[in-house]
Design a protein around this motif. Sequence first.
Motif, mmCIF file in Angstrom:
data_model
loop_
_atom_site.group_PDB
_atom_site.id
_atom_site.type_symbol
_atom_site.label_atom_id
_atom_site.label_comp_id
_atom_site.label_asym_id
_atom_site.label_seq_id
_atom_site.Cartn_x
_atom_site.Cartn_y
_atom_site.Cartn_z
ATOM 1 N N PRO A 232 0.803 -1.226 0.000
ATOM 2 C CA PRO A 232 0.000 0.000 0.000
ATOM 3 C C PRO A 232 0.837 1.278 0.000
ATOM 4 C CG PRO A 232 -0.796 -1.546 1.650
ATOM 5 C CD PRO A 232 0.507 -2.073 1.161
ATOM 6 N N GLU A 270 -5.876 -2.619 -1.343
ATOM 7 C CA GLU A 270 -6.910 -1.611 -1.148
ATOM 8 C C GLU A 270 -7.802 -1.560 -2.377
ATOM 9 O OE1 GLU A 270 -4.521 1.878 -0.528
ATOM 10 O OE2 GLU A 270 -4.293 1.519 1.625
ATOM 11 N N TYR A 285 -7.433 -7.578 1.978
ATOM 12 C CA TYR A 285 -7.826 -6.210 1.675
ATOM 13 C C TYR A 285 -8.019 -5.403 2.958
ATOM 14 C CZ TYR A 285 -8.085 -6.719 -3.356
ATOM 15 O OH TYR A 285 -7.743 -6.885 -4.687
ATOM 16 N N GLY A 291 -10.848 -1.851 5.977
ATOM 17 C CA GLY A 291 -10.928 -2.238 4.570
ATOM 18 C C GLY A 291 -12.026 -3.259 4.348
#
Length: 327
Positions: A232, A270, A285, A291
Amino acid sequence: MSNGFQGVDLIGDVHGCAISLCLLLDRMGYRRIDGVYQHPVRKAVFIGDIVDRGPHIREALHIVRGMVEAGQAEIIMGNHEYNLLCYLTPGSGVDGYLREHTPRHQRIIQQTLDQFSGHQAELDDYLEWFMQLPLFLETERFRAVHACWHQGLIDRFRSEQGGNRIDRDFLHRSAVPESFEWEVMDRLLRGTHLRLPNDEVIVSKDGFKRRFFRTKFWAEDPQRMGDVVFQPDPLPEHIARLPLTDSQHADLLYYGPEQKLLFMGHYWCEGLPVPLTDNIACLDYSAVKYGKLVAYRLDDEKVLRKDKFVWVDVAREVGRLDTELGS
């Protein structure tokens, strides 16, 4: 699937989000019968990382283990189960344990330790159960591993261990840096990575300082560092533009499109869940960070489909009930 199962539901990193897990199982048609979630024709496969960070770790473990022991699910080991084992297993390390008791390591597992406070016998029992978890699964149609499928390491592991599980001796040897055992656990449970150049450091969104960045193992012909980053937190632009050296190329793996369908977790993706390639899906996720808790409903397809993902949007559907202590 054998034993009457007609499909497989592969579920990503739970991290103590038990409420989200119950919602996800319910969404997929699983019902709690005699205390165990089960489906009339489908079986669940958990991709590891049930523990740490979340508010309902004991409850999540109870759900997952109950399903596994009833034959309704399978599970592979995640790096957080492995780290907890090493953190609490006496050994010859600096602190007398297999995993050093640094502030960073303590911070990662603190929620698990807190929630098992006063339940030491239960924690000890789960640690013994973790020792029985396979590192990977392979069927005729798909593979599952927590972070990275490395065929060479897996072939040697199978040859030396006689299967897909570690034993106590292997666990202790895995604490020795650069050993074969260490490499197996590092690669399969943490994935591939490259060191940042010039001793640079990046700070992740959760405040950890990192000198390495996680990398793709499915990039066919990467040329620059930005072509292989898979995390991320983006690379600084001046690093992303740097060409990969020969030695860096040698450290990368390549899982080609001709290989079996592969499912993994670990990488804190994400956005909207979609396949990474036609034959690779990441199911992590970032559920515990507001998330999604994600599953892939595998039937007989040979190419992964985006419409086969199902999820619980934690921020929207569960909110603070499942992502904060004291809920």
